[in-house]
Design an enzyme around this catalytic site. Structure first.
Site, short mmCIF file in Angstrom:
data_model
loop_
_atom_site.label_atom_id
_atom_site.label_comp_id
_atom_site.label_asym_id
_atom_site.label_seq_id
_atom_site.Cartn_x
_atom_site.Cartn_y
_atom_site.Cartn_z
CG ASN A 132 -16.83 -2.21 11.62
OD1 ASN A 132 -16.11 -2.45 12.58
ND2 ASN A 132 -16.34 -1.78 10.47
CB CYS B 168 -21.09 0.70 7.13
SG CYS B 168 -20.34 -0.83 7.73
CB CYS C 75 -21.10 -5.50 4.44
SG CYS C 75 -22.00 -6.96 5.00
NE ARG C 76 -23.09 -0.52 4.01
CZ ARG C 76 -24.06 0.28 4.47
NH1 ARG C 76 -24.55 1.21 3.67
NH2 ARG C 76 -24.52 0.14 5.69
CB SER C 77 -17.13 0.64 7.33
OG SER C 77 -17.51 -0.23 8.35
CG ASP D 171 -26.00 -2.84 4.18
OD1 ASP D 171 -25.16 -3.74 3.95
OD2 ASP D 171 -26.35 -2.50 5.32
P1 4NP Z 1 -22.78 -3.11 6.81
O1 4NP Z 1 -23.98 -4.18 6.59
O2 4NP Z 1 -23.42 -1.94 7.52
O3 4NP Z 1 -22.32 -2.78 5.44
O4 4NP Z 1 -21.75 -3.83 7.65
C1 4NP Z 1 -24.74 -4.68 7.64
C2 4NP Z 1 -24.27 -5.73 8.38
C3 4NP Z 1 -25.05 -6.25 9.41
C4 4NP Z 1 -26.28 -5.68 9.69
C5 4NP Z 1 -26.73 -4.61 8.94
C6 4NP Z 1 -25.97 -4.10 7.93
N1 4NP Z 1 -27.09 -6.24 10.71
O5 4NP Z 1 -28.22 -5.74 10.91
O6 4NP Z 1 -26.66 -7.17 11.41
#
Ligand code: 4NP
Length: 156
Positions: A11, A8, A13-15, A125
């Protein structure tokens, strides 16, 4: 060994949620001797961090372990190490193609591609939506269907 990498953006939240859920499935199906799972992020902002509090809360409630899961960034070497690179959204797929566009050997796909008549084509997300429960529903559905697909492809 069949190796699966969930990807994702951050790295956290989702993955990592998908990694924990998929690992839980393969532990329960006694398949840890033939399958390995990991996750990575397109961006490197959270390298070394444990999963987001919202992801941990969902996993804790369901008694799904996230022990040892720490954020890392995807690299070109991952195409040599994994058989399946499974992304959460279309932007992840575009970003993955920019990291490595010569990937005929392995499967690069979105998690929701494995769900027939899926409610969503992408996993939203929760870093932005705040809805970790809905993300979990989609991740669980996707991981279960992905595992069925892999078992079928490898005659397991
Ligand atoms: P993820 O969510 O891609 O599901 O881990 C996010 C976590 C952090 C950020 C963006 C998306 N960020 O911009 O820090």
């Amino acid at each position: 060994m069949i190796r699966v990498l969930f990807v994702c953006l951050g790295n956290i939240c989702r993955s990592p949620m998908a990694e924990a859920v998929f690992r839980d499935l393969i532990v329960k199906e006694k398949m840890t001797n033939i399958m390995e799972v990991d996750s990575g992020g397109i961006g490197g902002w959270h390298v070394g961090e444990m999963p987001h509090q919202g992801t941990r809360k969902v996993l804790d409630q369901l008694n799904i372990s996230y022990e040892g899961i720490k954020a890392r960034q995807v690299s070109k070497k991952d195409w040599d190490d994994f058989n399946y690179i499974i992304a959460m959204d279309d932007q992840n797929i575009k970003d993955l193609r920019n990291i490595n566009s010569q990937n005929e050997q392995i499967v690069v796909a979105k998690l929701m591609d494995f769900v027939e008549e899926a409610r969503e084509q992408e996993v939203p997300d929760p870093y932005y939506t705040g809805n970790f429960d809905y993300t979990y529903e989609l991740v669980m559905e996707g991981c279960s269907k992905l595992l069925s697909y892999i078992k079928e492809m490898h005659n397991i």
